[in-house]
Design a protein around this motif. Structure first.
Motif, short mmCIF file in Angstrom:
data_model
loop_
_atom_site.label_atom_id
_atom_site.label_comp_id
_atom_site.label_asym_id
_atom_site.label_seq_id
_atom_site.Cartn_x
_atom_site.Cartn_y
_atom_site.Cartn_z
N GLU A 1 3.83 17.20 7.30
CA GLU A 1 4.27 15.86 6.94
C GLU A 1 5.77 15.67 7.15
O GLU A 1 6.24 14.54 7.24
N ASP A 2 6.52 16.76 7.21
CA ASP A 2 7.98 16.65 7.34
C ASP A 2 8.44 16.71 8.79
O ASP A 2 9.64 16.56 9.06
N GLU B 1 -5.01 13.98 14.64
CA GLU B 1 -3.99 13.59 13.67
C GLU B 1 -3.58 14.82 12.87
O GLU B 1 -4.39 15.41 12.14
N ASP C 1 6.12 22.11 6.78
CA ASP C 1 5.12 21.16 6.28
C ASP C 1 4.85 20.13 7.37
O ASP C 1 5.79 19.48 7.85
N ASP D 1 9.17 15.77 12.64
CA ASP D 1 9.46 14.60 13.49
C ASP D 1 9.55 15.11 14.92
O ASP D 1 10.64 15.40 15.43
N GLY E 1 -0.42 16.04 10.37
CA GLY E 1 0.76 15.56 9.66
C GLY E 1 0.90 14.07 9.83
O GLY E 1 -0.06 13.31 9.64
N ASN E 2 2.08 13.64 10.25
CA ASN E 2 2.33 12.20 10.40
C ASN E 2 2.25 11.75 11.85
O ASN E 2 2.72 10.67 12.19
N SER E 3 1.67 12.55 12.72
CA SER E 3 1.61 12.18 14.12
C SER E 3 0.17 12.23 14.64
O SER E 3 -0.68 12.93 14.09
N SER E 4 -0.07 11.48 15.71
CA SER E 4 -1.38 11.46 16.36
C SER E 4 -1.18 11.78 17.84
O SER E 4 -0.32 11.20 18.50
#
Length: 334
Positions: free
Chosen positions: A120-121, A208, A118, A123, A210-213
């Motif tokens: 969003e998960d 962009e 996912d 890192d 998930g949670n990164s750009s």
């Protein structure tokens, strides 16, 4: 935000080379270049999002980023950190296009498309790309170049010579397929660079996922932007069903990749004290009596159980069965 990177340079008899470049159309007024870059970025963002969705069935948002002006080599030096480099061309527009894509996006895409993670998960930490990830980056540059070509085909006047090719026109831009070279982990050294150090503009689009750009930067000659006076946005529609194209191409690259294998054989157990006293020439027996069982591994993951044998003077292993129940081990080789 726009910035200009300049390198001190003085021509013969103190003549300003930048003034000469302005006179011949190789360098533009900073505000004019800024305006053209803003228009091109705005035209690219929407169609680029759609191109990613069509090609990979994933959502990547594209947002306008910074614009920089200066000599091409200076721009590459300033913007090329933690990025993969790729050269490309659009027939009839420019043969001297360069792009930079942050490695974090490529790593995240490979994990999601191959391993089902996912976004969003994730890192992700920027690092040099593996061979498979470097292959995967080509798909990002292809989407960028094909989207750019679609916009350029609608933006260049139909009968006017365009770009720095010298004989193209909009029909040529639309008809000929864009060319994307193999991506490189590092920017070429100046002595190995095949492109000249012209006045350029760097247009950054922040992708962009998930949670990164991650920045995706397009570097083009200012002379090309000066000749592209009317930039028209367009929607990108690719023929056919390409929703699984990226996943299929990535899986194919994984299947063709050369992987180093390791064969491990269990040895007879020894007390720790005996192990600490081992010397060159000491012999240790195998743990198995009779047929010797070997575990075949790659990337630290056990794949198959094998039997140890010999063919002529060469020791070999014979695959006998899987080492465990995991049938998705290919996803660990990205």
């Amino acid at each position: 935000m726009s910035s200009e990177l300049t390198s001190p340079n003085t021509g013969p008899q103190g003549f300003d080379p930048d003034l000469l470049d302005r006179m011949i159309g190789a360098m533009g007024d900073a505000q004019v270049i800024e305006t053209r870059c803003q228009a091109l970025i705005q035209a690219l963002c929407g169609p680029l999002e759609e191109a990613f969705q069509e090609a990979a069935n994933i959502e990547i948002s594209a947002r306008p980023g910074d614009i920089h002006q200066g000599r091409r080599r200076d721009l590459l030096k300033a913007l090329g950190h933690d990025a993969v480099y790729c050269e490309s061309e659009i027939p009839g527009w420019s043969q001297e296009i360069a792009s930079l894509c942050g490695t974090k996006l490529i790593i995240a895409l490979v994990e999601c498309l191959l391993g089902g993670s996912d976004p969003e998960d994730l890192d992700i930490v920027a690092r040099p790309l593996s061979a498979i990830e470097l292959d995967m980056s080509l798909l990002v540059f292809e989407q960028l170049n094909e989207t750019l070509q679609t916009i350029v085909a609608k933006s260049v006047p139909s009968q006017a010579p365009v770009g720095n090719v010298g004989k193209g026109n909009a029909g040529k831009v639309a008809a000929d397929k864009s060319v994307v070279n193999k991506p490189l982990l590092d920017i070429p050294e100046e002595e190995d660079d095949t492109l000249p150090d012209f006045h350029a503009a760097a247009l950054t689009i922040n992708l962009e996922f998930g949670n990164s750009s991650t920045p995706l930067t397009l570097i083009v000659p200012q002379s090309v932007l000066l000749k592209t006076k009317r930039i028209v946005g367009t929607a990108v529609k690719k023929p056919g069903d390409a929703s699984n194209d990226w996943t299929e191409r990535l899986s194919e690259r994984v299947s063709r990749s050369q992987i180093n294998l390791q064969a491990a054989v269990a040895l007879a157990p020894l007390p720790l004290g005996d192990i600490s006293r081992l010397q060159p020439g000491d012999l240790i027996g195998f743990a198995d009596n009779g047929d010797i069982e070997v575990t075949l591994s790659a990337n630290g993951k056990a794949l198959y159980t094998c039997a140890l044998g010999k063919s002529g003077s060469q020791y070999m292993v014979k695959v006998e069965g899987p080492a465990g129940p995991d049938e998705n081990w290919r996803s660990d080789f990205s």
